[in-house]
Design an enzyme around this catalytic site. Structure first.
Site, short mmCIF file in Angstrom:
data_model
loop_
_atom_site.label_atom_id
_atom_site.label_comp_id
_atom_site.label_asym_id
_atom_site.label_seq_id
_atom_site.Cartn_x
_atom_site.Cartn_y
_atom_site.Cartn_z
N TRP A 137 15.63 22.54 25.32
CA TRP A 137 14.85 23.97 26.53
C TRP A 137 13.16 23.50 27.01
O TRP A 137 13.24 23.71 28.05
CB TRP A 137 14.17 25.06 25.65
N ASP A 196 6.62 29.26 24.93
CA ASP A 196 8.81 29.85 24.50
C ASP A 196 8.58 29.44 23.75
O ASP A 196 9.26 28.82 22.95
CB ASP A 196 9.73 27.98 25.27
N LYS A 206 17.05 36.93 21.14
CA LYS A 206 17.93 36.53 19.46
C LYS A 206 16.66 36.56 18.80
O LYS A 206 17.71 37.03 18.22
CB LYS A 206 17.26 35.02 19.90
N1 PMP Z 1 14.29 28.15 25.78
C1 PMP Z 1 14.54 28.44 24.69
C2 PMP Z 1 13.82 28.11 22.63
C3 PMP Z 1 16.48 29.15 24.60
O1 PMP Z 1 16.12 28.82 22.68
C4 PMP Z 1 17.40 29.33 25.38
C5 PMP Z 1 17.78 30.13 24.98
N2 PMP Z 1 18.83 30.35 24.18
C6 PMP Z 1 16.45 29.86 26.76
C7 PMP Z 1 15.19 28.38 26.35
C8 PMP Z 1 16.79 29.83 27.71
O2 PMP Z 1 16.78 31.10 27.86
P1 PMP Z 1 18.18 31.68 28.54
O3 PMP Z 1 19.48 31.46 28.77
O4 PMP Z 1 17.38 33.74 28.12
O5 PMP Z 1 17.39 31.37 30.47
#
Ligand code: PMP
Length: 347
Positions: free
Chosen positions: A89, A159, A183
């Protein structure tokens, strides 16, 4: 989602507050909805002890949107930012930010003899003139968590998609915190962003209206129609969290759950977790079987036991147990009992 929240949403689905209609069907500009929205924000401020120096934004979309919105808002003139990369991520955040500014990527995750660890902060080449330092405290896929603030005296952007509300944090240590809802907050489709107010209002003129934190803040996240259903469910989750004892209680529970699972994994050579102990995640616990040819069988048999979503992310394989706030300790007990039986049967 906590079961109690789903039940309450079910009860209220067709008749919210005795109005004869669903919360989904009323105007977001109505007094009743505005009150709900304000209450939800107040509850989150209470849960996280967020001061008035911060705007709390209920944004449309996902954490991936924030990968772009952060540099759009903080690097208007293609300014400089440092990014710590500890997994998939943060890597995606880096790639997006590079479209908007001068990004210094610090690759901090290293594989030392098959164990993944994070390099020492002293080895990170950070720049004094960077507008902010971005990192991901909990890498959901890799199961890597930075438990403490990595550096002082920087504008930290975090994030927190997969660790928000899982333990107390000091919001004032951060410039921006964002978290996709799906989450620990509610359903997908909404992201909560906390922005220190002095960092807002510096976007380039070309910035799309809805991507400008200041526009969202000035309009109480209702410049346009907000994700009303997700916001409503988040409000119910905040009620649930407060009733459980808030983030202090969550921290204790989350630590108990993850400790139990790690202890079991470490005690049985049939299983292993590849992360250096100080960086192991409390939320997402990846593990592999010593005999990987049993993976499909493990997943099929665990599903039969009602243990769902244990497949590791498609990019890494193996298994992963996500122990978000809503997962009770009984879920971990059921998992370790199943793992034990499986190891005895197939070991
Ligand atoms: N950052 C983290 C730490 C994540 O766990 C996730 C997805 N689970 C994201 C970003 C991306 O999220 P999204 O699919 O809502 O864009």
């Amino acid at each position: 989602m906590p079961e109690a929240v789903l039940k309450r949403a079910q009860e209220e689905l067709l008749d919210w507050q005795g109005r004869g209609c669903s919360v989904m069907e009323i105007s977001h500009r109505s007094d009743a909805y505005v009150e709900l929205a304000q209450n939800a924000e107040a509850k989150l401020r209470k849960l996280m002890n967020i001061s008035d120096d911060y705007a709390v934004l209920f944004c449309h979309g996902s954490a991936t949107h924030q990968f772009a919105m952060v540099p759009m808002n903080l690097l208007a003139d293609r300014g400089k930012a440092d990014y710590i990369n500890t997994g998939i991520w943060s890597d995606k955040a880096v790639k997006e930010a590079k479209k908007f500014g001068d990004i210094n990527e610090v690759k901090a995750l290293v594989n030392r003899d098959g164990v993944f660890t994070v390099t020492d902060v002293k080895e990170w080449a950070l720049r004094d003139d960077a507008a902010y330092l971005h990192y991901c405290p909990n890498e959901t896929i890799g199961g890597v968590e930075l438990h403490d603030i990595p550096v002082d005296n920087k504008v930290l952007v975090a994030d927190m998609s997969s660790c928000i509300l899982s333990k107390p944090i000091n919001v004032s240590d951060f410039g921006v915190i964002y978290a996709g809802a799906q989450k620990n907050i509610g359903p997908a489709g909404m992201t909560i962003t906390m922005v220190r107010k002095d960092l807002m209002g510096k976007t380039a003129a070309r910035t799309p209206t809805l991507f400008d934190y200041k526009v969202l803040a000035d309009n109480a996240s209702m410049y346009n129609t907000p994700p009303t259903w997700a916001w409503y469910l988040a409000d119910l989750v905040f009620d649930w969290l407060l009733a459980q004892g808030g983030v202090d209680a969550m921290a204790i529970r989350n630590s108990e759950k993850s400790t139990k699972l790690y202890q079991y994994i470490d005690s049985n050579p049939f299983y292993s977790n590849p992360i250096d102990k100080p960086y192991r995640s409390r939320m997402n616990i990846p593990f592999v079987l010593a005999n990987e040819s049993l993976n499909a069988r493990f997943l099929a048999e665990s599903e039969e036991e009602g243990l769902l979503a244990l497949a590791g992310h498609r990019s890494v394989g193996g298994m992963r147990a996500s122990l978000y706030n809503a997962m009770p300790i009984e879920g971990v007990e059921a998992l370790t009992a199943f793992m034990d039986t499986f190891a005895k049967t197939h070991g």
